[in-house]
Design an enzyme around this catalytic site. Structure first.
Site, short mmCIF file in Angstrom:
data_model
loop_
_atom_site.label_atom_id
_atom_site.label_comp_id
_atom_site.label_asym_id
_atom_site.label_seq_id
_atom_site.Cartn_x
_atom_site.Cartn_y
_atom_site.Cartn_z
CG ASP A 1 -0.23 -0.05 2.52
OD1 ASP A 1 1.00 0.15 2.54
OD2 ASP A 1 -0.88 -0.27 3.55
N GLY B 1 1.01 3.68 2.25
CA GLY B 1 1.31 4.24 3.56
C GLY B 1 0.30 5.30 3.98
CG PHE C 1 -5.82 3.28 5.78
CD1 PHE C 1 -7.05 3.89 5.66
CD2 PHE C 1 -5.65 2.32 6.77
CE1 PHE C 1 -8.11 3.55 6.50
CE2 PHE C 1 -6.70 1.97 7.61
CZ PHE C 1 -7.93 2.58 7.47
CG ASP D 1 -5.35 7.02 -0.98
OD1 ASP D 1 -4.33 6.84 -0.25
OD2 ASP D 1 -6.38 6.35 -0.83
CD GLN E 1 -10.13 7.41 -0.64
OE1 GLN E 1 -11.17 7.33 0.02
NE2 GLN E 1 -9.06 6.64 -0.38
N GLY F 1 -11.33 3.97 1.13
CA GLY F 1 -12.28 4.69 1.97
C GLY F 1 -13.48 3.89 2.41
CG ASP G 1 -5.83 -5.59 2.15
OD1 ASP G 1 -5.44 -5.38 3.31
OD2 ASP G 1 -6.39 -4.71 1.46
CB CYS H 1 -11.35 -27.76 7.67
SG CYS H 1 -9.82 -26.98 7.16
CB CYS I 1 -6.23 -27.01 6.71
SG CYS I 1 -6.46 -26.65 8.46
CB CYS J 1 -8.88 -29.53 10.35
SG CYS J 1 -9.46 -27.87 10.81
CG HIS K 1 -8.65 -23.44 10.69
ND1 HIS K 1 -9.09 -24.56 10.00
CD2 HIS K 1 -9.77 -22.73 10.96
CE1 HIS K 1 -10.41 -24.53 9.89
NE2 HIS K 1 -10.84 -23.43 10.46
#
Lengths: 371, 371
Positions: free
Chosen positions: B93, B95, B97, B147, B189, B216, B266, B304, B306, B309, B335
């Site tokens: 990003d 920076g 935010f 931004d 924005q 935003g 994200d 699950c 994974c 699990c 998990h």
């Protein structure tokens, strides 16, 4: 089942030897170093990573597991192996040492020990029968008798009484032991006194147990003092049984113990210092969190071929540790355990090839420690 | 190099689509969820584990890396990929935010932002040129324009000015961008105002960038409010470019965003709640550190497959978390990320097979959330 110990090779110049001990979860080669998984986890490590670094057996602490989450819960889970997803051998201590060293207060009588939990101050009573019962529930491959470890320093008279009590408690431990798929080891006490060590060894070896430990060392005495005891103590124990030096040690301790006839070691030292940002390297111990390593883009140890040294720089690991990032603790712990188990592996090979002392000299010269 | 985005399949009933975006470190499939590695590490996870759970790209934060260990150091290390041992795509990003939300105080002018480090109170100045310069040093595959993200709530007049400034700063960001192996994304924005979102989109899309983000949102507004904006915002951005919804989301957010035309997400949410002992399961979110799970020897999620699990029980994970053992945080994080990336994978497959809404309904019914 029977717990066979075979000595395959002896070092002609020292008391070092290479052997194998059979347990229900597989054979372990000796000499061996056991990483410590106090609360059913070797801090920061997964079981797969423990195998990657070469762990054949780990140690877990009865005192901690008894308090939290409780041995009944672990038994209900199918035992400690199942609970923590570790299918190789485990050794549990008896809880004795922690009761003396960690609890807020304790009162020792012939019957057992009353102590206060270091977690919540609750009162508990533990005796040989209970210590063994808990360990039977946990289900480790090797369990330890409940002993009395005298503090250091202590009056010789006190140590003598602790030796005698340790023998009586060993008899009760054996009597209480209810599972033949667990090997019960006895513990030699006697502090720094040769005659008491001899007395203790004589008494406990009468029981013909599958293995014996040397207790009461690394309890605050100097290294010289410890080595003085180790100069004679291992040989007081049977040659055809594994000899376990409890709570030791450092990389150097491995060499010094093995050449004096010790077969098994455990210690939190390598993992604890790792979490403080200190790592072992072939050139000696370094503190990677120090500013010196800020822009050091080389591996922790340029002679090491572990996962960490193959993929990360000192600068990155320093950054992680400075920022309290968990991956930093994982990487230093992984490397230090790999380092310890790599030494142990090399020592076994050196003994087999008849060049133990050479390897020791070579290691010390590089690591930078006086012999 | 050129950063191609191909839409391979569109959902006939919603605005969901499946695509591929090409970067110097490989192609990523969209829709995608990016785990957050704030300080050059996704907390508790190794790069190998990130791959195991299906991470194709991760996000890292310019603000944090700029302050510690510094972008020059990372550049000297060979860039962020090399520094952190991650060979797949990375997005950083700008920076911005964090400067608005984390710093102790900040002052915004047309030139840039003066702010105080949340770590030591030191004063810093950042502007579009510097934000891009830092990101050029870090070397991520996708970098973000600098931004102005208006706080929520804010006067419409303020938001309008922030939109205009964001466009001017985008122009400066593009001008400053010096590496053609990094894709620079613009950020829309406009707060919760449709006309401002339209204005922002119109202005930033003029620059024909390889991708665009919706900024935003998830800044304190209700979910309803956010979805209201998402009902029209993604479509204001070009169809043939990836649309990235910054800082979102939860499992439900993925479905709601994707059906409205979002391609990239994200969020720290899955990893942050994991470290508090909360895990996603097919039956909804549970807090595994609660006493209910003390003797629950079943896996976190019985549906699950994974690593966690397959090998560990709720009782063991609860024990680890209650005892502050790092392995506990590792297992819940692993998990939760697997869960998020599994959903994303299933959504992609469902879109391809034309049954996105069915899968959504099935997931919601089991997860227990109102549609």
């Amino acid at each position: 089942m029977s717990f066979d110990y075979t000595v395959n090779q002896e070092c002609p110049e020292t008391k070092a030897r290479v052997g194998e001990f059979t347990t229900p979860h597989g054979r372990i080669k000796t000499p061996i170093f056991m990483p410590v998984g106090t609360k059913a986890t070797v801090k920061t490590m997964s079981p797969e990573e423990l195998k990657e670094v070469g762990s054949e057996i780990i140690l877990s602490n009865t005192y901690h597991l008894y308090l939290r989450p409780g041995h009944e819960l672990i038994e209900e889970a199918g035992g400690l192996h199942q609970f923590m997803n570790w299918d190789r051998p485990i050794l549990t201590d008896s809880g004795g040492f922690q009761v003396y060293s960690l609890s807020d207060s304790n009162e020792i009588t012939e019957e057992g020990v009353t102590f206060q939990s270091h977690l919540d101050g609750s009162k508990h009573f533990i005796d040989p029968e209970k210590a063994i019962g808990i360990q039977n529930s946990l289900g480790a491959d090797i369990i330890m008798a409940f002993d009395e470890c005298a503090p250091y320093p202590a009056e010789k008279e006190y140590v003598e009484k602790a030796v005698a009590r340790t023998t009586r408690w060993l008899e009760r431990s054996i009597e209480a032991h209810a599972r033949d798929d667990q090997a019960l080891f006895g513990i030699m006490q006697g502090g720094m006194h040769r005659d008491l060590r001899e007395k203790s060894a004589e008494e406990i070896t009468e029981f013909n147990l599958p293995g014996y430990a040397i207790g009461g060392l690394s309890v605050g005495e100097s290294t010289e003092k410890m080595l003085e005891v180790l100069d004679y103590a291992p040989e007081l124990l049977p040659e055809d049984k594994p000899r376990y030096l409890m709570g030791v040690g450092t990389p150097i301790d491995l060499f010094e113990g093995i050449m004096r006839g010790v077969d098994m070691f455990d210690c939190v030292f390598p993992t604890r210092v790792a979490r403080n940002g200190a790592v072992f390297t072939s050139g000696g111990r370094i503190t990677v969190r120090n500013a010196t390593y800020k822009k050091d883009f080389t591996p922790l140890d340029h002679e090491c071929d572990c996962y960490v040294c193959n993929n990360y720089s000192r600068a990155y690991i320093r950054h992680l540790i400075k920022r309290n990032e968990i991956l930093g603790l994982r990487l230093t712990t992984y490397h230090n355990l790999h380092f310890m188990l790599d030494i142990i592996h090399n020592i076994r090979e050196a003994i087999k090839e008849g060049c133990f002392l050479e390897y020791r000299e070579q290691f010390y010269n590089q690591y930078g420690v006086e012999k």
